[in-house]
Design a protein around this motif. Structure first.
Motif, mmCIF file in Angstrom:
data_model
loop_
_atom_site.group_PDB
_atom_site.id
_atom_site.type_symbol
_atom_site.label_atom_id
_atom_site.label_comp_id
_atom_site.label_asym_id
_atom_site.label_seq_id
_atom_site.Cartn_x
_atom_site.Cartn_y
_atom_site.Cartn_z
ATOM 1 N N ALA A 106 -3.286 -8.056 4.006
ATOM 2 C CA ALA A 106 -4.380 -7.221 4.175
ATOM 3 C C ALA A 106 -4.506 -6.897 5.754
ATOM 4 C CB ALA A 106 -5.738 -7.647 3.685
ATOM 5 N N LYS A 107 -5.044 -5.888 6.037
ATOM 6 C CA LYS A 107 -5.612 -5.555 7.339
ATOM 7 C C LYS A 107 -6.856 -6.214 7.593
ATOM 8 C CE LYS A 107 -1.746 -3.257 7.943
ATOM 9 N NZ LYS A 107 -0.605 -3.788 8.444
ATOM 10 N N LYS A 108 -7.005 -7.039 8.912
ATOM 11 C CA LYS A 108 -8.183 -7.893 9.270
ATOM 12 C C LYS A 108 -8.934 -7.738 10.535
ATOM 13 C CE LYS A 108 -7.440 -11.950 10.589
ATOM 14 N NZ LYS A 108 -7.108 -13.256 10.540
ATOM 15 N N ALA A 138 0.895 -1.219 -0.054
ATOM 16 C CA ALA A 138 0.162 0.092 -0.036
ATOM 17 C C ALA A 138 0.689 1.469 -0.032
ATOM 18 C CB ALA A 138 -0.966 0.040 1.380
ATOM 19 N N GLY A 139 2.018 1.245 -0.068
ATOM 20 C CA GLY A 139 2.986 2.168 0.135
ATOM 21 C C GLY A 139 3.046 3.030 -1.382
ATOM 22 N N THR A 140 3.479 4.216 -1.263
ATOM 23 C CA THR A 140 3.702 5.233 -2.771
ATOM 24 C C THR A 140 4.278 4.678 -3.832
ATOM 25 O OG1 THR A 140 5.240 6.411 -1.310
ATOM 26 C CG2 THR A 140 3.181 7.276 -0.971
ATOM 27 N N ASP A 141 5.525 4.025 -3.306
ATOM 28 C CA ASP A 141 6.287 3.397 -4.414
ATOM 29 C C ASP A 141 6.016 1.928 -4.760
ATOM 30 O OD1 ASP A 141 7.080 2.603 -1.868
ATOM 31 O OD2 ASP A 141 9.578 3.042 -2.674
ATOM 32 N N ASN A 185 -6.297 -2.236 2.133
ATOM 33 C CA ASN A 185 -6.801 -3.439 1.529
ATOM 34 C C ASN A 185 -7.164 -3.064 -0.049
ATOM 35 O OD1 ASN A 185 -6.259 -4.075 4.217
ATOM 36 N ND2 ASN A 185 -8.330 -4.749 4.582
ATOM 37 N N VAL A 186 -7.673 -1.885 -0.172
ATOM 38 C CA VAL A 186 -8.134 -1.751 -1.555
ATOM 39 C C VAL A 186 -7.006 -0.808 -2.115
ATOM 40 C CG1 VAL A 186 -9.702 -0.510 -3.120
ATOM 41 C CG2 VAL A 186 -10.547 -1.503 -0.986
ATOM 42 N N GLY A 187 -6.392 -0.053 -1.368
ATOM 43 C CA GLY A 187 -5.343 0.586 -2.175
ATOM 44 C C GLY A 187 -4.010 -0.304 -2.479
ATOM 45 N N LYS A 206 -12.993 -6.613 1.171
ATOM 46 C CA LYS A 206 -12.900 -7.879 0.310
ATOM 47 C C LYS A 206 -13.694 -8.005 -0.577
ATOM 48 C CE LYS A 206 -9.405 -9.849 2.890
ATOM 49 N NZ LYS A 206 -8.062 -9.947 2.441
ATOM 50 N N LEU A 207 -15.162 -7.583 -0.583
ATOM 51 C CA LEU A 207 -15.768 -7.551 -1.240
ATOM 52 C C LEU A 207 -15.421 -6.626 -2.491
ATOM 53 C CD1 LEU A 207 -18.414 -8.945 -2.725
ATOM 54 C CD2 LEU A 207 -19.534 -7.140 -1.293
#
Length: 327
Positions: A77-79, A52-55, A95-97, A147-148
């Motif tokens: 993912a975080k859960k 999820a980091g910028t690079d 999670n999405v990013g 998740k969805l």
């Protein structure tokens, strides 16, 4: 060619990495080690990276090209449900990013095979005896929603640039395939009970007034090694015609919270008398998977029942840094 396992130093990911390595695959693990442990990846290459980091996208593309990656299994993912309610924007970013970064890197490098770690949390609180993949997903917290959304995003990528993917909706994962690969986090029922016992405290039951035989919530518990084998079966299926498949991974049999705690007592020989506390908001009384689709399409079925799950979790806990004092 290589298989990239995102989150492969974590609990479930490490089991999958070991199985892949044992069958001779070249594996590269990407993990930020926020909850994963470097020692768990064995001989696989480890790249420390927050997806999820910028690079992240650029770094993922570089590794994919350098290692000739042709498949990805995505666990990172975080859960924590409660945390997702408290920090929804952060959960979406993680999670999405993170998934957007990964899929963008795959698109740019021509990697088109993907297995996605989804969750039974996408179902919310379904009022059905057995949850099938056709059960209407109605997540009730940001974690389940991320998740969805991940499943939707992969479906869109499949239509746009040919991503071949499957999503595995896990139910309650527990146990250990090897003692050194036990669950290091105290987030699920079995390690939470073992943690309490290690502290000299009584286990806790959140609500014993549900409409179930003993009043406690019923869940479908799946051995982590069975789950790991399900990932390999889903990955191998992508070599065929099917894509965009969603599979429940469970046993079709539920166990109550009190039954699980009693099983821990049998495995450990300890007094596991529990304190009953108020219900937690959002806990459905019953959540049990129908495993028919994964059995029919992948020829997969769970091989381990609750006694084996708990016995392996107990052995792994006792081999860890905080064993429970017995006797």
């Amino acid at each position: 060619m290589s298989i990239m396992v995102i989150g492969g130093a974590g609990y479930i990911g490490a089991h999958v990495v070991r199985l892949l390595t044992e069958r001779g695959e070249d594996v590269v693990v990407v993990d930020d080690l926020s909850t994963g442990v470097e020692d768990r990846v064995g001989g696989a290459t480890l790249v420390e990276l927050d997806v999820a980091g910028t690079d992240a996208q650029e770094r993922l593309e570089l590794v994919m090209r350098q290692r000739g990656v042709d498949s990805v299994i995505h666990f990172a993912a975080k859960k924590q449900v409660g945390e997702s309610v408290e920090r929804p924007t952060w959960y979406y970013r993680q999670n999405v990013g993170g998934l957007v970064n990964l899929l963008s890197a795959m698109e740019n490098t021509g990697v088109v095979r993907m297995i996605f770690s989804s969750s039974a949390a996408v179902y919310g609180m379904p009022d059905v005896e057995l949850v099938t993949e056709e059960t209407d997903p109605r997540p009730i917290n940001p974690y389940g929603q991320t998740k969805l959304i991940g499943e939707w995003l992969m479906a869109d990528c499949g239509q746009s640039w040919g991503l071949r993917w499957s999503a595995l909706r896990y139910f309650n994962v527990a146990g250990a395939g090897w003692p050194e690969l036990g669950d290091p986090a105290v987030l699920n029922l079995v390690p939470m009970v073992l943690d309490r016992l290690a502290r000299g405290e009584r286990p806790r039951i959140f609500g014993d007034d549900y409409e179930t035989p003993d009043g406690t919530c019923i869940r479908d518990y799946i051995h982590v090694l069975d789950l790991a084998h399900a990932h390999l079966a889903a990955l191998d299926q992508l070599d065929g015609e099917a894509s965009g498949r969603i599979f429940n991974v469970g046993t079709g049999t539920g166990a109550s919270v009190r039954e699980v705690i009693d099983e821990i007592g049998r495995a450990s020989g300890l007094d596991v008398a529990a304190d009953v506390e108020p219900r937690r908001p959002g806990d459905p009384p019953r959540l049990v998977a129908s495993p028919e689709r994964i059995a029919d399409e992948l020829a997969w079925k769970a091989e381990h029942g609750l006694p084996e799950i708990v016995a392996s979790a107990w052995a792994a806990w006792q081999a860890g840094p905080r064993p429970v004092r017995v006797g």
